[in-house]
Motif scaffolding. Structure first.
Motif, short mmCIF file in Angstrom:
data_model
loop_
_atom_site.label_atom_id
_atom_site.label_comp_id
_atom_site.label_asym_id
_atom_site.label_seq_id
_atom_site.Cartn_x
_atom_site.Cartn_y
_atom_site.Cartn_z
N HIS A 75 -8.92 24.43 12.91
CA HIS A 75 -8.52 24.82 11.57
C HIS A 75 -7.13 24.29 11.23
N LEU A 76 -6.95 23.93 9.97
CA LEU A 76 -5.65 23.47 9.50
C LEU A 76 -5.39 24.07 8.12
N THR A 77 -4.19 24.64 7.94
CA THR A 77 -3.78 25.15 6.63
C THR A 77 -2.75 24.20 6.04
N VAL A 78 -3.07 23.68 4.86
CA VAL A 78 -2.21 22.71 4.18
C VAL A 78 -1.57 23.39 2.98
N THR A 79 -0.26 23.20 2.81
CA THR A 79 0.43 23.77 1.65
C THR A 79 1.20 22.69 0.91
N SER A 80 1.53 22.98 -0.35
CA SER A 80 2.35 22.07 -1.15
C SER A 80 3.00 22.87 -2.27
N LYS A 81 3.96 22.26 -2.93
CA LYS A 81 4.60 22.87 -4.10
C LYS A 81 3.69 22.67 -5.32
N ASN A 82 4.18 23.12 -6.48
CA ASN A 82 3.27 23.18 -7.62
C ASN A 82 3.63 22.22 -8.74
N ALA A 96 -7.61 14.15 4.20
CA ALA A 96 -7.45 13.51 5.51
C ALA A 96 -7.87 14.45 6.63
N ALA A 97 -7.47 15.71 6.53
CA ALA A 97 -7.83 16.68 7.56
C ALA A 97 -9.33 16.93 7.59
N LYS A 98 -9.95 16.97 6.42
CA LYS A 98 -11.40 17.14 6.37
C LYS A 98 -12.11 15.97 7.03
N ALA A 99 -11.68 14.76 6.73
CA ALA A 99 -12.31 13.58 7.33
C ALA A 99 -12.14 13.57 8.84
N VAL A 104 -10.46 23.30 6.68
CA VAL A 104 -9.16 23.29 6.02
C VAL A 104 -9.03 24.44 5.04
N THR A 105 -7.91 25.16 5.12
CA THR A 105 -7.53 26.11 4.09
C THR A 105 -6.54 25.42 3.17
N ASP A 106 -6.90 25.31 1.90
CA ASP A 106 -6.07 24.63 0.91
C ASP A 106 -5.13 25.62 0.26
N GLU A 107 -3.87 25.62 0.70
CA GLU A 107 -2.86 26.49 0.11
C GLU A 107 -1.85 25.66 -0.67
N THR A 108 -2.33 24.62 -1.37
CA THR A 108 -1.45 23.84 -2.23
C THR A 108 -1.17 24.62 -3.51
N ASN A 109 -0.20 24.14 -4.28
CA ASN A 109 0.17 24.75 -5.56
C ASN A 109 0.96 26.05 -5.42
N VAL A 110 1.80 26.11 -4.39
CA VAL A 110 2.68 27.27 -4.20
C VAL A 110 3.95 27.05 -5.04
N PRO A 111 4.35 28.01 -5.86
CA PRO A 111 5.51 27.82 -6.73
C PRO A 111 6.82 27.72 -5.95
N GLY A 112 7.45 26.55 -6.02
CA GLY A 112 8.81 26.40 -5.51
C GLY A 112 8.93 25.96 -4.07
#
Length: 356
Positions: A75-82, A96-99, A104-112
């Motif tokens: 498992h991989l959790t990916v995060t990003s800003k928004n 990339a992680a899926k391939a 994958v847990t998609d935790e992108t779009n985190v404010p700030g």
């Protein structure tokens, strides 16, 4: 300030190198990330905004192959800003992680920046794309950035190792401050290509559009001019009269520069409007602006468990240039495309993944 820079960063970080058994379990880390993301979603809703969909298209292997002997529950959790660029980069990381075979847990779009940083230092997420200058100046609290891209990356890599985070090789893209000129004015002004070339122009052609924050920063407009031998408010041979400077909102700077309100507009080097408006970025030939190269940042314990992740993301980074991000950002901001679709099409076109 780069597009993601907050006014302050977190004051603490977890200790590095803790044994795997003493660290939160994968399930615990996923729950922690989910809790932060949930709070972020509520914050967005309260501001009248909606979080981006976590859905991304399926990804089959291309040059990124499924990792041999990868456990079924890897498992991989990916995060990003928004903001746009971070959403595109986050979706690239998820694909990339899926391939490579991860759930994958998609935790992108985190404010700030601060919230993303706390997810990484608390080990609630495994992966993010971060900017070297943001880490150095905002998170690590240094007063001055390092203009040399390699030296800046090495400095943050060394310091963040103590926080249990590993910085992989940086991308060529450098989302820093710059000045741009409309394409048709390059030859009109005498083939202006660098910031030093501005000093050769007559005083009445040294006209600038800048945002208010950059105009007032201790490391902003005035010291930049001084670095290049120009004096803000001066009227002599090396002067830039205040009447030559227009203080505008950030978004207005681009259009004002394009329409000729000024010859030189303050921009961020990977902004999609540079391409859509036909602007030319001038070279910072004396190295005033700090480096803000983006690089993959991975939880060190996760990388020890799955060292193949280094090869997965190291093959992507060289392709992430200023020109590429300008185009990908343009597709989102100008054409209105979804970041996940833009990321998917680029990954397929580059051969990193294939359509399922």
């Amino acid at each position: 300030m780069t597009p993601d820079s907050p006014t302050h960063g977190p004051t603490g970080a977890d200790a590095a190198g803790a044994p795997r058994a003493s660290r939160p379990s994968v399930r615990r880390r996923v729950l922690t990330a989910a809790a932060v993301a949930g709070a972020s979603a509520l914050a967005l809703t309260g501001c009248g905004l909606q979080p981006a969909a976590s859905f991304v298209p399926g990804a089959a292997p291309g040059s990124i192959q499924r990792i041999d002997d990868l456990p079924d529950d890897a498992h991989l959790t990916v995060t990003s800003k928004n903001f746009t660029e971070q959403l595109v980069l986050g979706k690239i990381a998820v694909l990339a992680a899926k391939a490579a075979g991860f759930d994958v847990t998609d935790e992108t779009n985190v404010p700030g920046s601060v919230a993303v940083r706390e997810l990484m230092t608390s080990h609630g997420a495994d992966f993010t794309y971060e900017y070297t200058g943001t880490a150095w100046l905002t998170f690590m609290g240094h007063e001055q950035g390092i203009p040399d891209k390699t030296e800046q990356w090495q400095a943050v890599k060394q310091e963040d190792a103590g926080n249990g985070l590993t910085w992989l090789e940086p991308a060529p893209m450098n989302n820093t401050y710059a000045f741009a000129v409309r394409d048709e004015a390059v030859s009109e002004l005498g083939d202006v290509q660098t910031l030093s070339d501005i000093t050769k122009l007559p005083l009445d052609q040294r006209t600038f559009c800048v945002e208010s924050e950059f105009n007032s920063r201790a490391d902003g407009f005035k010291p930049m001019l001084e670095k290049y031998g120009l004096e803000l408010g001066g009227s002599g041979e090396n002067g830039v009269p205040t009447s030559n400077v227009s203080i505008l909102d950030t978004g207005t700077v681009y259009t004002a520069t394009d329409r000729g309100k000024c010859n030189f507009g303050e921009v961020f080097t990977t902004d999609g409007r540079i391409k859509s408006l036909g602007l030319t970025v001038l070279e910072d030939d004396r190295g005033f602006f700090p480096a803000y190269n983006v690089a993959p940042v991975i939880d060190s314990a996760t990388l020890r468990e799955y060292p193949q992740l280094r090869d997965v993301y190291d093959q992507i980074s060289p392709k992430l240039t200023d020109a590429v991000l300008q185009e990908l950002n343009r597709q989102v901001d100008v054409e209105g495309r979804e970041p996940a679709d833009v990321a998917f099409d680029w990954m397929v076109r580059e051969g990193f993944i294939t359509k399922p």
